[in-house]
Design a protein around this motif. Sequence first.
Motif, short mmCIF file in Angstrom:
data_model
loop_
_atom_site.label_atom_id
_atom_site.label_comp_id
_atom_site.label_asym_id
_atom_site.label_seq_id
_atom_site.Cartn_x
_atom_site.Cartn_y
_atom_site.Cartn_z
N ASN A 1 -5.65 8.85 7.54
CA ASN A 1 -4.50 7.97 7.59
C ASN A 1 -3.24 8.83 7.48
OD1 ASN A 1 -2.37 6.19 6.86
ND2 ASN A 1 -3.80 4.75 5.95
N VAL A 2 -2.36 8.76 8.47
CA VAL A 2 -1.14 9.57 8.49
C VAL A 2 0.06 8.64 8.60
CG1 VAL A 2 0.05 11.51 9.59
CG2 VAL A 2 -2.45 11.34 9.73
N SER A 3 1.05 8.84 7.74
CA SER A 3 2.27 8.03 7.78
C SER A 3 3.29 8.68 8.68
CB SER A 3 2.85 7.88 6.37
OG SER A 3 1.97 7.16 5.54
N LEU A 4 3.79 7.92 9.66
CA LEU A 4 4.83 8.42 10.57
C LEU A 4 6.12 7.63 10.34
CD1 LEU A 4 2.86 8.79 13.93
CD2 LEU A 4 2.97 10.35 11.98
N GLY A 5 7.22 8.20 10.79
CA GLY A 5 8.51 7.53 10.68
C GLY A 5 9.18 7.71 9.34
N LEU A 6 8.63 8.57 8.47
CA LEU A 6 9.21 8.84 7.16
C LEU A 6 9.90 10.20 7.16
CD1 LEU A 6 6.18 7.81 4.90
CD2 LEU A 6 8.16 6.40 5.48
N GLY B 1 0.83 -1.19 0.00
CA GLY B 1 0.00 0.00 0.00
C GLY B 1 0.87 1.24 0.00
N HIS B 2 0.25 2.37 0.26
CA HIS B 2 0.96 3.64 0.25
C HIS B 2 2.13 3.68 1.23
CE1 HIS B 2 -2.58 5.71 -1.78
NE2 HIS B 2 -1.54 6.22 -2.41
N THR B 3 1.89 3.20 2.46
CA THR B 3 2.89 3.38 3.51
C THR B 3 4.19 2.64 3.18
OG1 THR B 3 1.08 3.57 5.11
CG2 THR B 3 3.29 3.25 5.98
N GLY B 4 4.07 1.38 2.76
CA GLY B 4 5.25 0.63 2.38
C GLY B 4 5.93 1.22 1.16
N MET B 5 5.14 1.69 0.22
CA MET B 5 5.70 2.31 -0.98
C MET B 5 6.49 3.57 -0.63
SD MET B 5 3.67 3.95 -4.22
CE MET B 5 2.44 2.66 -4.14
N LEU B 6 5.93 4.40 0.22
CA LEU B 6 6.60 5.63 0.62
C LEU B 6 7.88 5.34 1.38
CD1 LEU B 6 3.45 7.67 1.62
CD2 LEU B 6 5.03 8.26 -0.23
N ALA B 7 7.86 4.30 2.22
CA ALA B 7 9.08 3.93 2.94
C ALA B 7 10.17 3.52 1.95
CB ALA B 7 8.79 2.80 3.92
N ALA B 8 9.80 2.73 0.93
CA ALA B 8 10.78 2.29 -0.06
C ALA B 8 11.30 3.47 -0.88
CB ALA B 8 10.16 1.24 -0.97
N LEU B 9 10.41 4.37 -1.28
CA LEU B 9 10.81 5.50 -2.12
C LEU B 9 11.69 6.50 -1.38
CD1 LEU B 9 7.46 6.15 -4.02
CD2 LEU B 9 9.59 5.30 -5.02
N THR B 10 11.52 6.58 -0.08
CA THR B 10 12.30 7.54 0.70
C THR B 10 13.48 6.91 1.42
OG1 THR B 10 10.84 7.26 2.63
CG2 THR B 10 10.30 9.03 1.07
N GLY B 11 13.60 5.58 1.33
CA GLY B 11 14.70 4.91 2.00
C GLY B 11 14.54 4.79 3.50
N ALA B 12 13.31 4.93 3.98
CA ALA B 12 13.07 4.83 5.42
C ALA B 12 13.12 3.37 5.86
CB ALA B 12 11.70 5.42 5.78
N PRO B 13 13.78 3.07 6.99
CA PRO B 13 13.88 1.68 7.43
C PRO B 13 12.55 1.10 7.88
CG PRO B 13 14.77 3.17 9.09
CD PRO B 13 14.51 4.00 7.87
N SER B 14 11.64 1.95 8.34
CA SER B 14 10.33 1.48 8.76
C SER B 14 9.37 2.65 8.76
CB SER B 14 10.38 0.86 10.17
OG SER B 14 10.77 1.83 11.12
N SER B 15 8.10 2.34 8.89
CA SER B 15 7.09 3.39 8.94
C SER B 15 5.92 2.90 9.78
CB SER B 15 6.61 3.75 7.52
OG SER B 15 6.12 2.61 6.85
N PHE B 16 5.06 3.82 10.16
CA PHE B 16 3.95 3.50 11.05
C PHE B 16 2.68 4.15 10.53
CE2 PHE B 16 7.89 3.75 13.38
CZ PHE B 16 7.93 2.56 14.09
N MET B 17 1.56 3.45 10.69
CA MET B 17 0.26 3.96 10.26
C MET B 17 -0.51 4.52 11.44
SD MET B 17 -2.99 2.01 8.46
CE MET B 17 -2.09 1.58 6.96
#
Length: 344
Positions: A290-295, A143-159
């Motif tokens: 829905n807000v993505s944190l950790g990015l 989904g969006h959250t995993g995609m955004l983590a991959a695109l930004t190089g973030a090690p993890s993210s939270f919904m």
Amino acid sequence: MSESSHSVSRQYDIAITMGDPAGIGPEIICRAVAAMSPSARAGTLLVGDPAIFRRAVQTIDAKLNFAPLDAPNAPAGSVAVAVVEAAGNVMIPDGEISAGAGDMAFRCIATAVELVQSGRAGVIVTAPLNKAALHAAGHYYDGHTGMLAALTGAPSSFMLLASEHLSTLHVSTHVSLREAIDRVTPERIIATVEAGHEHLVSLGMANPRIAVAGLNPHCGEGGIFGDEDTRCIVPAVEALKARGFDVSGPISADTVFYRASQGEFDLVVAQYHDQGHIPVKLIAFDTTVNVSLGLPIRRTSVDHGTAFDIAWQGRADATNMGAAIAYAHRLVAGTHEPRRGRGA
């Protein structure tokens, strides 16, 4: 775009991605933008195909004009669009899963990430995409959250699901229930609480009150119903308390969400997807964001799907998109509005 062009190009408060063009995304975006004040509209950038947005305007009978981003002599009052078109002029059927739609939705997100990272936009607001269409296009994200983590190089993210009456942050989201149990570790719980605390502080809340939900019924009843609560959650909460966090738990999931909805806590950390989603959607289905944190970037989204069954019929309700946009503006401003309990 070069850095020199960024220095003279306009900056926007928010960038709204089109989502899956076969769904209701274009319609709800146009409804929400049409309802904006002129100043808010001027600070809004859309990411997608202007032709699709023009069709959406006709579908909902609104009045909006669009111009490509950085177009010279753009008409006054027009909405800027960072243009992303279907690859190879492929036809995208309305209300159906297609690889063309999935690819377009992905490229809209990738473009928005570039815009935020380059300083052209402040916060991304996403319209819904379809995971099956995304996978059909070869973009294998949850989904969006995993995609955004991959695109930004973030090690993890939270919904984070944020609403006026109840907000929840999840230790895990789009994984099987069996895998979700394995992800209940002290390290992950601590990281989740840290992300939630940092987010609420950024909105102006001095000392957020965070509750951590238990995993097992009655938090395991001292190990009778499982030992994860005492073995994983208790050590995490104690470590956070020792560092000065206002955190409580584990608290049985059958009571913690009610207590939070009454104003006792500012945030509940849920251990898995449905544990957090069900109570929030029950209380505030139309207004939960829905807000993505950790990015390294900021992103809000609607908390519903593409609604293929009503897409392109002029029936889509933009209430949730309006809430996502309003939350994005709060992130831009760095403000917090006190959440009210259900009885307020």
